[in-house]
Design a protein around this motif. Sequence first.
Motif, PDB file in Angstrom:
ATOM      1  N   VAL A 109       1.086   3.522  -9.175  1.00  0.00           N
ATOM      2  CA  VAL A 109       0.104   4.518  -9.601  1.00  0.00           C
ATOM      3  C   VAL A 109       0.799   5.776 -10.105  1.00  0.00           C
ATOM      4  O   VAL A 109       0.343   6.389 -11.075  1.00  0.00           O
ATOM      5  CB  VAL A 109      -0.905   4.824  -8.467  1.00  0.00           C
ATOM      6  N   ARG A 110       1.917   6.158  -9.473  1.00  0.00           N
ATOM      7  CA  ARG A 110       2.667   7.320  -9.978  1.00  0.00           C
ATOM      8  C   ARG A 110       3.185   7.062 -11.386  1.00  0.00           C
ATOM      9  O   ARG A 110       3.142   7.932 -12.249  1.00  0.00           O
ATOM     10  CB  ARG A 110       3.842   7.641  -9.053  1.00  0.00           C
ATOM     11  N   ALA A 119       1.774   2.683  -4.404  1.00  0.00           N
ATOM     12  CA  ALA A 119       1.913   4.133  -4.602  1.00  0.00           C
ATOM     13  C   ALA A 119       2.842   4.408  -5.779  1.00  0.00           C
ATOM     14  O   ALA A 119       2.559   5.277  -6.617  1.00  0.00           O
ATOM     15  CB  ALA A 119       2.439   4.786  -3.322  1.00  0.00           C
ATOM     16  N   GLN A 120       3.941   3.662  -5.856  1.00  0.00           N
ATOM     17  CA  GLN A 120       4.897   3.830  -6.964  1.00  0.00           C
ATOM     18  C   GLN A 120       4.257   3.435  -8.293  1.00  0.00           C
ATOM     19  O   GLN A 120       4.416   4.127  -9.298  1.00  0.00           O
ATOM     20  CB  GLN A 120       6.154   3.001  -6.698  1.00  0.00           C
ATOM     21  N   ASP A 175       0.821  -1.217   0.000  1.00  0.00           N
ATOM     22  CA  ASP A 175       0.000   0.000   0.000  1.00  0.00           C
ATOM     23  C   ASP A 175       0.852   1.264   0.000  1.00  0.00           C
ATOM     24  O   ASP A 175       0.584   2.205  -0.748  1.00  0.00           O
ATOM     25  CB  ASP A 175      -0.934   0.026   1.216  1.00  0.00           C
ATOM     26  N   GLU A 176       1.848   1.286   0.871  1.00  0.00           N
ATOM     27  CA  GLU A 176       2.640   2.506   1.066  1.00  0.00           C
ATOM     28  C   GLU A 176       3.813   2.629   0.099  1.00  0.00           C
ATOM     29  O   GLU A 176       4.316   3.731  -0.101  1.00  0.00           O
ATOM     30  CB  GLU A 176       3.158   2.543   2.508  1.00  0.00           C
ATOM     31  N   SER A 193      12.704   1.641  -5.819  1.00  0.00           N
ATOM     32  CA  SER A 193      11.510   2.192  -5.191  1.00  0.00           C
ATOM     33  C   SER A 193      10.661   1.149  -4.475  1.00  0.00           C
ATOM     34  O   SER A 193       9.637   1.482  -3.921  1.00  0.00           O
ATOM     35  CB  SER A 193      10.659   2.882  -6.255  1.00  0.00           C
ATOM     36  N   ALA A 222      -4.774   2.817 -11.348  1.00  0.00           N
ATOM     37  CA  ALA A 222      -5.374   3.352 -10.120  1.00  0.00           C
ATOM     38  C   ALA A 222      -6.598   2.551  -9.680  1.00  0.00           C
ATOM     39  O   ALA A 222      -6.764   2.261  -8.485  1.00  0.00           O
ATOM     40  CB  ALA A 222      -5.740   4.831 -10.297  1.00  0.00           C
TER      41      ALA A 222
END
Length: 162
Positions: free
Chosen positions: A71-72, A68-69, A63-64, A153, A78
Amino acid sequence: MASHDGDRVVALSLQLSRAHQELRRQVGRIRAGIGQRRPDGDTLRTHCLAFCAALTAHHQGEDEGMFAQLVRERPQLAGTVAKLVEDHEMIAAILTRVRELADHAAESAGPPGEGLEAVGRELDGLTAIMESHFAYEERTISEALDGETPEGSWPDQVFRFA
């Protein structure tokens, strides 16, 4: 491969699959132990807590970090990521119930079989949900993981367990 410089031998999606296999193995061992022998309350509680901690750390890392990476770098994921995070929340609620049942079984003055059966049933449900979740996750994000994603990442807790 996740990088062009050849430093990473194993693709990220394979590492994710291996992390999922380890989690499957852990829950399977706990479930088999309940069915084949009657573990004492402290052993059951210890194994359940260790498994719950490992699965929680894995999902928090996803999740963190990983999600997150992703989706960026790939905003089109998303919706998929939102579904996976929703699954994590549902699984977290089940893990809370597993911990409660294991605590109750360990502290119960009644016959040990009753508490163990309740833990076993909850683990059976968790296992089915985990299997569906892991299969969906591996199917939907493997290509993105193995694409041109910078490998620095990704948090270790997504792929490895202490």
